[in-house]
Design a protein around this motif. Structure first.
Motif: not given
Length: 164
Positions: A38, A40, A44-50, A52-53
């Protein structure tokens, strides 16, 4: 249940989180059943996305991540990854074996192949700016390939260090 091991590397616009940004977070997730890379990129580099991963990650492996990647992520995204997952910085394992230098130098010593020998952190910054300022998707693709090599070579490095 945290079932993945992960290899993480970031690309940035500089060395200081005060003056620089994260451009790419590359994470290779792996377990006995599956694996996935993956990346980011930019917004796309957000605390939420990280978060979640990594929610199913048990351990993250980095090279110099204790001194660069994790503090940079903490500064820019407010996430202390070591509060969420175990972290092993492979650089210190290398030092125990007398292997010093940056990741590329250690890879050379151990015979780990790299296709993009001409790309380094300085070139990665240039590639990012070519992408963002000139909409150069070839530059972005090269940057992502460079990040992919860094992340995948962490896996190979770990295998060589642990003998499996």
């Amino acid at each position: 249940m945290k079932k993945y091991e992960a290899y993480l590397d970031i690309e940035t616009t500089g060395l200081s989180p005060i003056y620089s940004d994260i451009t790419v977070i590359g994470i290779y997730l792996e377990n006995k059943e599956e694996s996935i890379l993956i990346q980011l990129i930019g917004k796309e580099i957000t605390s939420y996305n990280l978060l979640y991963i990594i929610e199913k990650v048990h351990t993250i492996y980095t090279y110099n991540g204790s001194r660069f990647d994790l503090p940079f992520i903490h500064s820019k995204l407010g996430i202390d990854l070591e509060k969420h997952v175990l972290h092993e910085d492979l650089m210190y394992r290398c030092w125990e074996r007398g292997l010093y230098g940056g990741l590329k130098k250690v890879e050379e010593k151990l015979g780990i192949e790299r296709k993009l020998k001409e790309v380094n952190g300085r070139i990665a910054v240039i590639l990012w700016y070519r992408y963002t300022k000139h909409n150069d998707y070839n530059a972005l693709n090269l940057l992502l390939e460079y990040n992919r090599e860094d992340v995948m070579n962490l896996k190979t490095l770990r295998e060589k260090l642990y003998g499996f």
